[in-house]
Design an enzyme around this catalytic site. Structure first.
Site, PDB file in Angstrom:
ATOM      1  N   GLY A 241       4.902   4.822  -4.801  1.00 19.38           N
ATOM      2  CA  GLY A 241       5.957   3.786  -4.400  1.00 19.38           C
ATOM      3  C   GLY A 241       5.479   3.248  -2.885  1.00 19.38           C
ATOM      4  CB  SER A 242       7.910   1.706  -0.959  1.00 21.97           C
ATOM      5  OG  SER A 242       8.353   3.229  -0.753  1.00 21.97           O
ATOM      6  N   GLY A 246       4.501   6.573   1.680  1.00 20.30           N
ATOM      7  CA  GLY A 246       2.820   6.309   1.814  1.00 20.30           C
ATOM      8  C   GLY A 246       3.159   6.995   3.400  1.00 20.30           C
ATOM      9  CD  GLU A 263      -3.393   3.628  -7.063  1.00 22.31           C
ATOM     10  OE1 GLU A 263      -2.322   2.164  -7.314  1.00 22.31           O
ATOM     11  OE2 GLU A 263      -3.688   3.955  -7.212  1.00 22.31           O
ATOM     12  CB  CYS A 297       2.528  -2.734  -7.610  1.00 20.39           C
ATOM     13  SG  CYS A 297       1.623  -2.080  -8.926  1.00 20.39           S
TER      14      CYS A 297
HETATM   15  P1  NAD Z   1       9.915   4.457  -3.442  1.00 23.49           P
HETATM   16  O1  NAD Z   1       9.052   4.243  -2.358  1.00 23.49           O
HETATM   17  O2  NAD Z   1      11.903   4.572  -2.600  1.00 23.49           O
HETATM   18  O3  NAD Z   1       9.889   5.729  -4.073  1.00 23.49           O
HETATM   19  C1  NAD Z   1       8.872   6.095  -5.228  1.00 23.49           C
HETATM   20  C2  NAD Z   1       9.049   7.727  -5.548  1.00 23.49           C
HETATM   21  O4  NAD Z   1       8.677   8.590  -4.170  1.00 23.49           O
HETATM   22  C3  NAD Z   1      10.138   8.608  -6.293  1.00 23.49           C
HETATM   23  O5  NAD Z   1       9.637   9.594  -6.630  1.00 23.49           O
HETATM   24  C4  NAD Z   1      10.820   8.434  -3.988  1.00 23.49           C
HETATM   25  O6  NAD Z   1      11.526   9.782  -4.818  1.00 23.49           O
HETATM   26  C5  NAD Z   1       9.743   9.323  -3.910  1.00 23.49           C
HETATM   27  N1  NAD Z   1       9.425   9.769  -2.421  1.00 23.49           N
HETATM   28  C6  NAD Z   1      10.544   8.493  -1.489  1.00 23.49           C
HETATM   29  N2  NAD Z   1      10.050   9.174  -0.122  1.00 23.49           N
HETATM   30  C7  NAD Z   1       9.663  10.740  -0.078  1.00 23.49           C
HETATM   31  C8  NAD Z   1       9.023  11.418   0.635  1.00 23.49           C
HETATM   32  N3  NAD Z   1       9.537  10.401   1.850  1.00 23.49           N
HETATM   33  N4  NAD Z   1       8.410  12.244   0.156  1.00 23.49           N
HETATM   34  C9  NAD Z   1       8.498  12.101  -1.016  1.00 23.49           C
HETATM   35  N5  NAD Z   1       8.607  11.749  -2.784  1.00 23.49           N
HETATM   36  C10 NAD Z   1       9.234  10.799  -1.685  1.00 23.49           C
HETATM   37  O7  NAD Z   1       9.808   3.684  -4.677  1.00 23.49           O
HETATM   38  P2  NAD Z   1      10.745   2.685  -5.974  1.00 23.49           P
HETATM   39  O8  NAD Z   1      11.512   1.692  -5.380  1.00 23.49           O
HETATM   40  O9  NAD Z   1      10.701   3.591  -6.627  1.00 23.49           O
HETATM   41  O10 NAD Z   1       9.360   1.688  -6.371  1.00 23.49           O
HETATM   42  C11 NAD Z   1       8.676   0.157  -5.565  1.00 23.49           C
HETATM   43  C12 NAD Z   1       7.650   0.604  -4.629  1.00 23.49           C
HETATM   44  O11 NAD Z   1       6.393   1.006  -5.522  1.00 23.49           O
HETATM   45  C13 NAD Z   1       7.499  -0.704  -4.541  1.00 23.49           C
HETATM   46  O12 NAD Z   1       6.928  -1.109  -3.222  1.00 23.49           O
HETATM   47  C14 NAD Z   1       5.981  -1.133  -5.263  1.00 23.49           C
HETATM   48  O13 NAD Z   1       4.559  -1.708  -4.685  1.00 23.49           O
HETATM   49  C15 NAD Z   1       5.623   0.373  -5.363  1.00 23.49           C
HETATM   50  N6  NAD Z   1       4.492   0.588  -6.385  1.00 23.49           N
HETATM   51  C16 NAD Z   1       3.279   0.207  -6.641  1.00 23.49           C
HETATM   52  C17 NAD Z   1       2.492   0.876  -6.984  1.00 23.49           C
HETATM   53  C18 NAD Z   1       0.860   0.840  -7.250  1.00 23.49           C
HETATM   54  O14 NAD Z   1       0.236   1.368  -8.267  1.00 23.49           O
HETATM   55  N7  NAD Z   1       0.300   0.566  -6.531  1.00 23.49           N
HETATM   56  C19 NAD Z   1       3.312   0.802  -8.459  1.00 23.49           C
HETATM   57  C20 NAD Z   1       4.668   0.702  -8.744  1.00 23.49           C
HETATM   58  C21 NAD Z   1       4.979   1.090  -7.925  1.00 23.49           C
END
Ligand code: NAD
Length: 509
Positions: A241-242, A246, A263, A297
């Site tokens: 995720g974002s 992370g 990731e 991503c």
């Molecule tokens: P996001 O960070 O909003 O959410 C991702 C996941 O994390 C969701 O399931 C969310 O519920 C969970 N989450 C959020 N905060 C959390 C916390 N504090 N504790 C535990 N879980 C938590 O991301 P998004 O908007 O769904 O996706 C887009 C982002 O993901 C972009 O930044 C993109 O670059 C990244 N991404 C990275 C990869 C990679 O492999 N590097 C792949 C896909 C997406």
């Protein structure tokens, strides 16, 4: 260009129900949150989220299942993954439908995502017979040193909306082959495809006689994710995720000495050198920057072009951008579907306002589309922005189809610009000059986890490890020896002589 008229929310609801029924999914209806489609921006159905008691029961059950699963021979564990791959093949169309409905991906990209799940299953089946440890030469006579790999425990997979199924499969297929059990907390924006994947894995487990609780799904928002993050019974948190997410998850898992595999966001760039094949570069750039509506991503976000070819390349890109068909992702002629939400559209428009305030000039695109037909959806024209410097907004990841274009004079300068961002996921160079290509791939070249030549930044294949450096989090998944993150190693010293010899010639007694 705008694709044909959009489907209605009722059409989408029916299509989702049909796909779910064909997959045998029982939808946990409720009013905690809603499944929604970015195609119209409307809710499809209300869903029940996992309660704290559900989470507790799920952790206990997967932990219990681990005790059996870890002693199941790895090639037998591979049979479960093989069966999952067969079921994914059988249901490719329905799964792709759900991905399009919930994530707004165009049909060929949604089918591609399911194909990626099938590919990782094939990879993990092979892996189930290749979990190799090494034998190490001992300094002592009559001794053998060995490295053994054992299953790690329960793996918590937290995934993002933009690869709502593939990222789960990268983790789950490999973790299951490695002898771990898995709890999946998918994005709250894509619950239906996760229900479908969970159903197929449950079916696969039944078919091969694996424990039912080798895999469990927990629907919910970040608070459900946080419970997994903080629980010491979860051996590994694999979170996609974002970078914001992370930054919260990494330290919390570390505080309990758990393992994490992160990731996170990218801010990917391509260098276009004077010798580049421009036909190939234009195709590679447009797919990487505008494909998936800029929501990968690995999306190309920065273009670093040699000054001598900048005008020619920009003219060709501008012409290509003006022709991109935007609209219904189910329409075979559409190349750009919706952003995930109108919030994402607002974020894109804010970034464009900031870019212009920081000296950027819009060359093509950037307007909202289909606002009358779908006022609650976020359709946008991919946009090219000329910039003179890597200002703050350029150094951030805006999860939308914005491509910032800047020029360079020497390759050293291009590489310095390339690496001068906080993220380090994917990168590429378009050149026919081998010295330039090799420099870009060398230790003094790109600082990313993925570095390509004559191909864009997005669209990685299974087999090569995927992930990036710096704020991208350092994780590696889905290929090479990334499986080791899902196992623990033990070093064994075996004395098969009848003398006790101490290491480093130490004498004692
Ligand atoms: P996001 O960070 O909003 O959410 C991702 C996941 O994390 C969701 O399931 C969310 O519920 C969970 N989450 C959020 N905060 C959390 C916390 N504090 N504790 C535990 N879980 C938590 O991301 P998004 O908007 O769904 O996706 C887009 C982002 O993901 C972009 O930044 C993109 O670059 C990244 N991404 C990275 C990869 C990679 O492999 N590097 C792949 C896909 C997406």
């Amino acid at each position: 260009m705008t694709g044909t008229t959009l489907p209605t929310t009722e059409d989408l609801r029916t299509r989702a129900r049909d796909s779910l029924a064909a997959l045998g999914v029982t939808v946990p209806e409720g009013d905690d949150f809603s499944a929604r489609s970015p195609i119209t921006g409307d809710d499809l159905f209300g869903l029940r989220a996992a309660t704290a008691a559900d989470t507790e029961e799920t952790i206990a059950a997967t932990r219990e299942a681990f005790l059996t699963w870890r002693t199941t021979p790895a090639p037998r564990r591979g049979e479960l993954v093989r069966r999952l791959g067969e079921l994914l093949r059988d249901h490719k169309g329905e799964l792709a439908d759900l991905i399009t409905i919930e994530a707004g991906k165009i049909r060929s990209e949604a089918l591609g995502e399911v194909q990626e799940m099938i590919d990782i299953c094939d990879f993990a089946v092979g892996l189930s017979r290749q979990l190799y440890g090494r034998t190490i030469a001992s300094e002592r006579p009559g001794h053998r040193l060995a490295e053994t790999w054992h299953p790690l425990g329960v793996v918590g997979v937290i995934s993002a909306f933009n690869f709502p199924a593939a990222v789960w499969s990268w983790n789950t297929a490999v973790a299951l082959a490695c002898g771990d059990t898995v709890i999946w907390k998918p994005s709250e924006l894509t619950p239906l495809i996760s229900l479908a994947c969970d159903r197929l894995l449950t079916q696969a487990a039944e078919d091969v006689g694996a424990p039912r609780d080798v895999h469990r799904l927990l629907l919910g928002d970040r608070t459900t994710g946080e419970k997994l993050v903080d629980d010491p019974r979860i051996a590994l948190i694999s979170a996609t995720g974002s970078t914001r997410m992370g930054r919260e998850v990494g330290p919390r898992v570390a505080a309990r000495f758990g393992r994490s595999l992160l990731e996170l966001g990218g801010n990917n760039a391509a260098v276009v050198a004077p010798s580049a094949d421009l036909d190939l570069a234009v195709q590679g750039i447009v797919f990487a920057a505008a494909g998936t509506a800029g929501q990968r991503c690995t999306t190309l976000r920065r273009l670093i072009v040699h000054r001598d070819i900048a005008d020619t390349l920009i003219a060709r890109l501008t012409a290509a951008y003006r022709k991109l068909p935007i609209g219904d992702p189910f329409d075979e002629t559409t190349l750009v579907g919706p952003l995930i939400s109108t919030t994402a559209l607002d974020t894109m428009q804010d970034a464009l306002t900031r870019a212009q305030a920081e000296g950027g000039k819009i060359l093509a695109g950037g307007n909202r589309r289909l606002a009358d037909a779908a006022p609650r959806a976020g359709y946008a024209e991919p946009v090219l922005v000329r910039v003179d410097a890597q200002t703050d907004v350029v150094r951030e990841e805006t999860f939308a189809p914005i491509l910032y274009v800047q020029t360079y004079d020497t390759l050293e300068e291009a590489i310095a610009l390339h690496n001068d961002v906080p993220q380090g996921l994917s990168s590429s160079i378009f050149t026919r000059d081998q010295q330039e290509a090799e420099l870009f791939l060398s230790a003094e070249g790109s600082d990313c986890g993925i570095a390509n030549v004559n191909i864009g930044t997005s669209g990685a294949e299974i087999g090569g490890a995927f992930g990036g450096e710096k704020e991208t989090g350092g994780g590696r998944e889905s290929g090479s020896d990334a499986w080791r993150a899902y196992m623990r190693s033990a070093t064994n010293t075996i004395n098969y002589s009848s003398r006790l010899a101490l290491a480093q010639n130490v004498s004692f007694l």
